[in-house]
Write a protein that holds these residues in place. Sequence first.
Motif, PDB file in Angstrom:
ATOM      1  N   LYS A 165       0.949   4.145  -2.776  1.00  0.00           N
ATOM      2  CA  LYS A 165       0.725   5.546  -2.407  1.00  0.00           C
ATOM      3  C   LYS A 165       1.856   6.444  -2.902  1.00  0.00           C
ATOM      4  O   LYS A 165       1.624   7.572  -3.345  1.00  0.00           O
ATOM      5  N   ARG A 166       3.086   5.932  -2.843  1.00  0.00           N
ATOM      6  CA  ARG A 166       4.250   6.693  -3.308  1.00  0.00           C
ATOM      7  C   ARG A 166       4.348   6.728  -4.828  1.00  0.00           C
ATOM      8  O   ARG A 166       5.171   7.450  -5.381  1.00  0.00           O
ATOM      9  N   ARG A 177       0.838  -1.213   0.000  1.00  0.00           N
ATOM     10  CA  ARG A 177       0.000   0.000   0.000  1.00  0.00           C
ATOM     11  C   ARG A 177       0.871   1.260   0.000  1.00  0.00           C
ATOM     12  O   ARG A 177       0.568   2.234  -0.686  1.00  0.00           O
ATOM     13  N   ARG A 178       1.970   1.236   0.755  1.00  0.00           N
ATOM     14  CA  ARG A 178       2.893   2.384   0.790  1.00  0.00           C
ATOM     15  C   ARG A 178       3.543   2.581  -0.582  1.00  0.00           C
ATOM     16  O   ARG A 178       3.664   3.710  -1.064  1.00  0.00           O
TER      17      ARG A 178
END
Length: 162
Positions: free
Chosen positions: A43-44, A39-40
């Motif tokens: 998102k990035r 997820r990170r």
Amino acid sequence: MEEIDRRIVTLLARDGRMSFTDLARETGLSVSAVHQRVRRLEKRGVVRGYAAIIDHDAVGLPLTAFVSIKPIDPAAPDDAPERLAHLSAIEACHSVAGDESYILKVRVASPVALEDLLQQIRASANVSTRTTVVLSTPYEHRAPSVAPDLTAEPATASDGSS
């Protein structure tokens, strides 16, 4: 990017449908830790999406070609990508250095369809074209070798120890 994130990116590039359980097994992390990292990465913007890889022969688009284009009038605005965006046979448009301005990857049903597409490209963007027809594709959609970020600061211990 941390080594574990590079590993996750490499695994997802090879199989975008890999489950969090399989990712966890391959990386040695827990399922929840892998889920958080994926997820990170999304998102990035490192992982920008997931797509199906299509058998173009099976859907009636067996002919692949690369079309190099350059403007007929070098003083004209550099807006060929916008002028060609409506042509769905163009799979990719790459800005390039060299004699041509862009290289287009196209997929069509036949040589006649390619000829028609080339006419549409020339008329839509006021460009000249140079075409290379693909005879075979030994490999495509290869997973990238995600190299370490050599500009990043070395990681420090997060538990307060050094």
